[in-house]
Scaffold this motif. Sequence first.
Motif, short mmCIF file in Angstrom:
data_model
loop_
_atom_site.label_atom_id
_atom_site.label_comp_id
_atom_site.label_asym_id
_atom_site.label_seq_id
_atom_site.Cartn_x
_atom_site.Cartn_y
_atom_site.Cartn_z
N UNK A 86 0.83 -1.20 0.00
CA UNK A 86 0.00 0.00 0.00
C UNK A 86 0.86 1.25 0.00
N UNK A 87 0.32 2.33 -0.54
CA UNK A 87 1.02 3.60 -0.61
C UNK A 87 0.29 4.65 0.24
N UNK A 88 1.02 5.72 0.57
CA UNK A 88 0.45 6.82 1.35
C UNK A 88 -0.86 7.29 0.70
N UNK A 89 -1.89 7.53 1.52
CA UNK A 89 -1.92 7.58 2.98
C UNK A 89 -2.44 6.31 3.66
N UNK A 90 -2.64 5.24 2.89
CA UNK A 90 -3.30 4.07 3.47
C UNK A 90 -2.51 3.43 4.62
N UNK A 121 -10.40 4.87 3.24
CA UNK A 121 -9.45 3.76 3.12
C UNK A 121 -9.95 2.75 2.10
N UNK A 122 -11.20 2.34 2.24
CA UNK A 122 -11.73 1.29 1.36
C UNK A 122 -11.86 1.77 -0.07
N UNK A 123 -12.26 3.03 -0.25
CA UNK A 123 -12.30 3.58 -1.61
C UNK A 123 -10.89 3.69 -2.17
N UNK A 124 -9.93 4.08 -1.32
CA UNK A 124 -8.55 4.22 -1.77
C UNK A 124 -7.96 2.92 -2.29
N UNK A 125 -8.39 1.79 -1.73
CA UNK A 125 -7.91 0.49 -2.20
C UNK A 125 -8.30 0.20 -3.65
N UNK A 126 -9.29 0.94 -4.14
CA UNK A 126 -9.78 0.71 -5.50
C UNK A 126 -9.29 1.78 -6.47
#
Length: 214
Positions: A86-90, A121-126
Amino acid sequence: MVFEYTPAIIANLESSHSPERLGPYYALAGNDKVLGLQLYAWNSALSQALYTPLQGLEVTLRNGLGDQLKAAFGPTWFDLNPGPALQYPLPDMLLKVRTELGRHGSVADHGRVVAELNWGFWTGLLAKRYEQLWRSHFRKVFRSEGPLTRAQIFQPLDDLRRLRNRIAHHEPILNRNIAADYASIIQLISYISPDTARWIDEHSQVAAVITAKP
């Protein structure tokens, strides 16, 4: 019983809510203060009606993605050692959740971490940077009759994240296409759990509130 908007009541409402907060609604109402206050109340009703569907989407999404992370990287995937790249900010979001859980005397296990991580966070994973995670793991969460791309999930999710934030900060949402927003919520849930989508839609008050526009 119809609420009576007397000049004194309008003045009291402006005092309690502030002219700055009510200003956008007055503007939409052509400076008709009664209509503006009715629009403010309607905006609140829309926000309330959308809360449960948005909550259903968030919970369904995080459980689906969380299950894939656990299956792929183990029950302590959130340690990132090993875990998803994972990358910032996760990673910072994960560290913050683990720290907060420890501060309150709770063990940072899969269930607690999943529940504490926010929509971002969960949206960022996508996001586009995690296309490989989508192809290898997250695509399995979503089901459709035809091909489904990561962008088809990410874009509406990110837009609904902004809607949720506006609701959380008591900001106007009545200038949005709420019917389209709601349809997007139900569609996204149905990709993960059609039964959950039908259940939420069965209990939804969104259509009734839209119809009640002043």
